[in-house]
Design an enzyme around this catalytic site. Structure first.
Site, PDB file in Angstrom:
ATOM      1  N   ASP A  55      -0.304  -4.151  -8.614  1.00 48.98           N
ATOM      2  CA  ASP A  55      -0.608  -5.336  -7.804  1.00 48.98           C
ATOM      3  C   ASP A  55       0.628  -6.238  -7.702  1.00 48.98           C
ATOM      4  OD1 ASP A  55      -0.561  -6.339 -10.370  1.00 48.98           O
ATOM      5  OD2 ASP A  55      -2.491  -7.381 -10.228  1.00 48.98           O
ATOM      6  N   SER A  56       1.719  -5.826  -8.362  1.00 52.46           N
ATOM      7  CA  SER A  56       3.004  -6.500  -8.147  1.00 52.46           C
ATOM      8  C   SER A  56       3.424  -6.371  -6.682  1.00 52.46           C
ATOM      9  CB  SER A  56       4.085  -5.890  -9.053  1.00 52.46           C
ATOM     10  OG  SER A  56       4.102  -4.480  -8.943  1.00 52.46           O
ATOM     11  N   ASP A  94      -4.017   0.081  -9.539  1.00 54.10           N
ATOM     12  CA  ASP A  94      -4.057  -1.166 -10.309  1.00 54.10           C
ATOM     13  C   ASP A  94      -5.193  -2.045  -9.806  1.00 54.10           C
ATOM     14  OD1 ASP A  94      -3.069  -2.736 -12.321  1.00 54.10           O
ATOM     15  OD2 ASP A  94      -1.382  -3.542 -11.181  1.00 54.10           O
ATOM     16  N   LYS A 124      -5.858   1.020 -13.789  1.00 52.50           N
ATOM     17  CA  LYS A 124      -5.346   0.145 -14.848  1.00 52.50           C
ATOM     18  C   LYS A 124      -5.955  -1.231 -14.657  1.00 52.50           C
ATOM     19  CE  LYS A 124      -0.999  -1.660 -14.685  1.00 52.50           C
ATOM     20  NZ  LYS A 124      -1.266  -3.102 -14.702  1.00 52.50           N
ATOM     21  N   GLU A 126      -6.141  -5.367 -16.614  1.00 50.65           N
ATOM     22  CA  GLU A 126      -5.529  -6.257 -17.594  1.00 50.65           C
ATOM     23  C   GLU A 126      -6.564  -6.865 -18.541  1.00 50.65           C
ATOM     24  OE1 GLU A 126      -3.190  -9.243 -15.571  1.00 50.65           O
ATOM     25  OE2 GLU A 126      -2.045  -7.748 -14.450  1.00 50.65           O
ATOM     26  N   GLU A 193       3.038  -5.339 -22.036  1.00 54.35           N
ATOM     27  CA  GLU A 193       4.068  -6.037 -21.254  1.00 54.35           C
ATOM     28  C   GLU A 193       4.537  -7.306 -21.966  1.00 54.35           C
ATOM     29  OE1 GLU A 193       3.006  -6.917 -17.180  1.00 54.35           O
ATOM     30  OE2 GLU A 193       4.823  -8.109 -16.854  1.00 54.35           O
TER      31      GLU A 193
END
Ligand code: KIV
Length: 287
Positions: A55-56, A94, A124, A126, A193
């Site tokens: 999602d960056s 993501d 993935k 978070e 991270e």
């Protein structure tokens, strides 16, 4: 499996078992983010082990100041393109902000979308203890989950900005607990991270699944944001990034040369134009 240079071999897509074996045998998995067809094709060709359609993309492609505005549809579009380009690479979808925070059912629906519409190999998401039930539900649905702890950009606001985490013993302990919760909920791997290497090592000692890092020191593999290592992203460069090129400068050179050529008539040249068939230009004039 061949974990070395696969450029000259027909690449076989890795499975979760290959990734676990690589970890157990001390071979590092190397991956980057990719958001488009051309990049993914080149990454597969050069032997990248995995690709993350992160999602960056919110920052790298859309110019947002963070990842929060990124939608599920945006992630699906980009992941579809990456999958088309890299059929033999393990692809991670993501889960964007809002796609799993609102409940287990919606999280499972969105994880299913990633598989059905974009052909991912895993998703993935978070968070640690706070998303344990979501990881459990998606894993129980037969889908692979990669956890993501430490600096979690979707909660940058709550974490006080994009800053390293786990720099005090208390904060480190909470991240290690998060990592354990991720593993115990059924995740097959974990991304850590923005934490000191001591914290990463404590996590690796605590859980048996592959632990990958970005800004987290040495571990079972590394991921980097593609535009960072290429030297394309100009807004800022985090401490943990190593630039392997300066493509921004190459872009500038190419764009300037093209502008000059068109303005001074050097492009298009004779070699760039189509010619009419023999005699047809004369017939055109007669009419
Ligand atoms: O979205 C992303 O690119 C990420 C990176 C931190 C790897 O999650």
């Amino acid at each position: 499996i061949n974990t070395g240079d696969r450029r000259t071999t027909l690449k076989k897509k890795l499975t979760r078992f290959d990734l676990q074996k690589m970890k157990d045998e001390g071979h590092k998995a190397v991956w980057i983010t990719a958001y488009d067809y051309v990049t993914a094709q080149l990454a597969e060709e050069t032997g990248m082990d995995m690709l993350l359609v992160g999602d960056s993309l919110g920052m790298a492609v859309y110019g947002y100041s963070g990842t929060v505005p990124v939608t599920m549809d945006q992630c699906i579009y980009h992941t579809e393109a990456v999958r088309r380009a890299a059929a033999n690479t393990f692809i991670i979808g993501d889960m964007p902000f809002g796609s799993y925070q609102t409940g287990v059912d919606e999280a499972c629906r969105n994880a299913v979308r990633f598989h059905k519409e974009a052909g991912v190999d895993c998703i993935k998401l978070e968070g640690g203890t706070r998303v344990a039930s979501v990881i459990r539900a998606i894993s129980d649905g037969g889908m692979l989950v990669m956890g993501h702890v430490g600096l979690t950009p979707q909660s940058a606001g709550a974490q006080g900005g994009f800053r390293a985490q786990g720099r005090t013993a208390e904060s480190a302990r909470a991240i290690i607990e998060d990592a354990k919760a991720v593993y115990e909920s059924g995740a097959f791997s974990l991304l850590v991270e923005g934490v000191p290497p001591e914290v990463t090592q404590a996590i690796r000692d605590a859980i048996p699944i592959p632990v990958y890092g970005i800004g987290a020191g040495d571990c079972d593999g590394q991921v980097m944001i593609c535009s960072d290592i290429l030297g394309l992203f100009q807004a800022f460069t985090p401490k943990f990034v190593k630039r392997y090129g300066n493509l921004a400068e190459e872009y500038r050179k190419v764009f300037s040369a093209y502008i000059d050529d068109v303005r001074n008539g050097a492009f298009p040249g004779e070699e760039h134009v189509y010619r009419m068939a023999n005699g047809e230009a004369d017939r055109l004039k007669i009419k």
